[in-house]
Design an enzyme around this catalytic site. Structure first.
Site, mmCIF file in Angstrom:
data_model
loop_
_atom_site.group_PDB
_atom_site.id
_atom_site.type_symbol
_atom_site.label_atom_id
_atom_site.label_comp_id
_atom_site.label_asym_id
_atom_site.label_seq_id
_atom_site.Cartn_x
_atom_site.Cartn_y
_atom_site.Cartn_z
ATOM 1 N N GLY C 151 0.807 -1.097 0.056
ATOM 2 C CA GLY C 151 -0.105 -0.050 0.034
ATOM 3 C C GLY C 151 0.759 1.171 -0.062
ATOM 4 N N CYS C 152 0.170 2.368 -0.294
ATOM 5 C CA CYS C 152 0.843 3.554 -0.373
ATOM 6 C C CYS C 152 1.402 4.181 0.952
ATOM 7 C CB CYS C 152 0.019 4.851 -0.956
ATOM 8 S SG CYS C 152 -1.407 4.982 -0.333
ATOM 9 N N TYR C 153 0.648 4.266 1.931
ATOM 10 C CA TYR C 153 1.000 4.588 3.358
ATOM 11 C C TYR C 153 2.020 3.773 4.069
ATOM 12 C CZ TYR C 153 -2.824 7.931 3.912
ATOM 13 O OH TYR C 153 -3.779 9.009 3.913
#
Lengths: 348, 348, 348, 348
Positions: C151-153
């Site tokens: 994921g990005c986070y």
């Protein structure tokens, strides 16, 4: 005096802005706010900026309750008010109505049908409705029962171009208007084009082949000159609020220098509380007007050529919608025209 | 082949963007970047987006070193290149120069003086410089030693209006251009008007009475029709990059319907790698072009009236500056025109 | 070698970004892009930034065609890939799959069920999937058939915190991460909260009581220290792209001064092509990384106290999604890890 | 009663916002506004949002005229007020002063010197000044002659964390605050970092190693618990106004569930006109508070773990500066505390 206010259509930005202004107006009391799909929900859950300001819940449209108000504002999609308003006026002949939608803005029912794709259902009220641009129809508004509140683009464009046509200094056609709006003009409706991810990246025109505000603008300009014709291109810019319109007209021969043009504009609006003509050389910024009911204008005649440029800025939700509606209401009830409106904007 | 590149003026956004593109071009090697006040400082401290891309330090202007390059780009404020270029060309008659400033764009030295307030110091080079808009001067650019890279607004406006004038379908005067730019067009210069706190709040016009890009645009349009005359109003919008120009012209009699107009535009740019004509009904968004060298156009004839509207969008730092400079360099060195440029934009 | 690429889910920003990168990668050819509701429509009508870059139309999911690819990327809402991937792998045992959704990121099927509210339908593949963070699993990725793209986070947070846990210099709990994302992280989905009118006005936290990226981050951090525990608060800021994460940990006793901490980070990533550790005192800006595959880190020990602060920035759509997917693909196919990725960002 | 107001420092955003609020307050009359470099210039040329609201010209600092006022606000860079205020108070012992700069916020002169790099020149007034956070010092403010108006970050952080310390439910150290501000917090000063081209592209931390608001916050928190210690990381986001602070503290053992924590916050501020505690699960948005004097709080205990998260949002120029100054003035003059302030915000 306490004026009992009903608001039909409280989901959108225009409705929310109207609630903010009504809450700050000393003579008004908001009785009910309708919202079909949110009925029963707390208003400030939808509009958190109104927490502590408005403590109502949304209700369904209750004709009896609305008709018991002193004034009803309709801030609904087009096609709703033209069905509701005749019912309310029949129920309470003393009721005053200010419609913020497009339903009563065009005098000609067939023109309305052409742009909105269905027949107008209240041609009688259409004929009686007064176009609510106080700078041009103050007296009629004061006497009106039903006011058609102008669109946002029309307010910015008409206030800038009408004095030039009135003065007879410019040709009535072709006129040009390139106008830029913030995304709130598109409403509080989930659409991809208005996502920050999309609209935040740049500027684009839309509806360049024909925007529904065009006939409304031309109708108003033709009050000044019967053959006025406008090319109007609206744009979307990465900002929430504000409209900036850049207006061009061709001077007739060499009838007026820049100072005369500026003087014409200045004189026309010298006593208007909500039109501010900047000194020569000025450039209004839409960002300086946020939250205020002002239309700010400037005029240029570039290089002394035969074209005059008017720059016009407003807050689309205030002078372009809810603020102008309140200004109209003040006129209709004999209150001071500026009451509850202030003049300054919020910047940065 | 490795082409040795010198860059004069690396402090600004145009210089930085050029460095990004040069770093991605397989035939180029950046030899030196000058910056008067930052000499000795690491380039990527000023432009953190270039960390890991450019590992030079800024140097002072060293004529000998610059003259030893194959090509020199000047990305300086106006008045600098016209003094430096004659010296470099004298030192190395084989050197090629692409000036991204305004110094060599106007053919007429007295016109230059009128807009920039001082005499032009290199009238000889001014006469020889080729205006670097490949879509209109490809062959001359390929043979040129000195190319005047077009301004950002001129690129967007000329590419949109010139085909209409060329076709003879519209009146050459008056033409209208309302253009909106991001703040990067104003440079990496600390000024209150470009602070996010100021420019972030809305849209405003500036220099409505006369912008320095006007004579450059009219000079180019007059290549198509000698009496072309433009009203040009630039605006600032809350975005870093991008230009969107809305262009209006009056059709001569009823010479062309919308399809014909669209066809005219499409044919004119059918083989251009960096001009994209959208299908009828389109609206280019400046945000879709970020980082790409594309000019995207669309055409409308609203309500079938006598006015044609062209919408034109570019990335002001790429097709409006550094990308076009690289495109010109490719042409001057006989490289594939698109090398190192790509076509796509970065969105959102 | 030309690698045939299938993309499942081309409607969103991640899919579009992947298409942009695939188009620029010399060894790849995009064979098909699926989009349930847009099947038959031109891809670049939905993603205008891809006009001239991708000339496919969206297709429906055709298992046979997908299974005939060399690699399939799935960029779908959670719950889709876990149903599709087993079918594709059964049809073509040589196929490689990179899933950009959340379906294969958590090793523990019951944990997955807890956060996503339904049982995992492909526990076997879940067990085999490799977590695609190259800086920590490069060798396993190179051998993997199925990679779960982070994921990005998680990418921003893990790259910043893992080296500190690895070094043993900080307490594993509690750790803090306050992260800010642009709106593209929420996808190209029409929702009121992501309208420019709403998200453009300020910053707000969301899902402060629990975001689905939390278990993924903790799973990765626990590879370094089995009892790692994180408080994670995500925020939305008025920008389209980018993530900035501010990470805090408590130093164990007085084991390391600021220089040692900085050295630890720098050493850990000395040979990483896509992690950039800034000099002491630095502050990464998410805006400098747009379009690039870089994670930029900086470290501080404020006032010499017992807390260390790591700042971490990425482009959420590149290093946080499509770029990292391509980096993983390069590893899986034995290509140069940086191919088709570049390093620089686009600023302004 | 009409209170005569002097404003020292009218160039910046804080001064402009104060003028807007003073103009809307029924009991106040703005007598003079000073601005060293703009003396003689029309105020609304610098602040166009004040056209029609404030019609003064900037003056130089005239001690006699200032001392003849009832109240003087100082909105100057640090180091100015500590030199001016003793002179004014000596000239008019009945004068009340509200300093919006940092000069009188720290009780300890040596601490002040440590953070501001010069000795404090008015230690006597420093000792007498009351810290103007009405929610914690209402009675002292009402009696004060000199009020030190809190900083913007401190207002947001203290209002969120103090009740937790007061309640004894959390550990006093370490506390964490990650706060995001709009660019107006950096003032109306031409600096590259605050250009829209720079700050508009993303989020970044700044002064992570130590921000001058830290000692002010810790001083206030130590009124609740003598050993309070905070890690404070400020950030810049692409917006003009607003602060959002995310605050973390560790619960002592398992002393309180989420409801109890929420109740603690709610009780603490139950009678505060300008603190709004949201229902459980809420997330304040800084954008909803623009122009209003509200601090909006929410509280979370993620996953029932040992960490409590408080979210706190304000308009940095109102509750974080000018609005709070007016609130303090109302208290000092025995006026209704909310007069001239309203509560609602402007959204979008």
């Amino acid at each position: 005096m306490t004026i009992k206010v009903g608001l039909v259509g409280g989901t959108g930005y225009t409705g929310a802005e109207l609630m903010r202004l009504v809450a700050g107006h000393p003579e008004l009391r908001l009785d009910c706010v309708t919202a079909r799909e949110l009925s029963g929900k707390v208003v400030s859950d939808t509009h958190p900026q109104l927490r502590g300001v408005v403590d109502l819940v949304f209700s369904t449209v209750d004709n009896e309750r609305l008709a018991a108000c002193d004034v009803v504002f309709t801030a609904t999609p087009h096609g709703v008010a033209m069905r509701l308003v005749p019912i309310l006026l029949a129920a309470n002949p003393a009721l005053k109505v200010i419609d913020l939608s497009a339903d009563f803005r065009l005098h000609d029912a067939s023109e309305w049908e052409r742009w909105y794709g269905e027949p107008h259902t209240a041609p009688e009220q259409l004929a009686e409705a007064v176009y609510g641009l106080p700078e041009y129809h103050r007296e009629a508004i004061a006497k009106a029962q039903l006011v058609a509140n102008p669109g946002c683009y029309p307010t910015a464009v008409i206030l800038g171009l009408a004095p030039l046509l009135e003065s007879g200094l410019v040709r009535p056609a072709p006129l040009f208007a390139s106008a830029v709006s913030g995304t709130s003009g598109a409403g509080r409706i989930p659409r991809v084009a208005q996502l920050l991810s999309e609209a935040g990246g740049g500027v684009s025109a839309y509806n360049a082949s024909g925007h529904r505000h065009l006939p409304e603008i031309e109708q108003a300009l033709r009050e000044q000159n019967a053959v006025a014709e406008l090319s109007f291109v609206p744009h979307l810019a990465p900002m929430g609020r504000g409209i900036h319109a850049t207006l061009c007209a061709q001077l007739i021969a060499d009838m007026a220098d820049e100072k005369t043009l500026h003087h014409t504009l200045q004189e026309r609006y010298a006593h208007e509380p909500f039109v501010d003509v900047m000194p020569l050389g000025g450039h209004p910024r839409s960002g300086d007007l946020r939250g205020g009911n002002l239309c700010r204008l400037a005029i240029h005649r570039p290089q002394g050529r035969g074209v005059v440029v008017v720059l016009s800025a407003i807050d689309n939700l205030v002078k372009g919608a809810a603020g102008q509606a309140l200004q109209n209401m003040n006129l209709m009830f004999g209150l001071p025209e500026s009451q509850g409106l202030g003049v300054g904007g919020l910047a940065p």
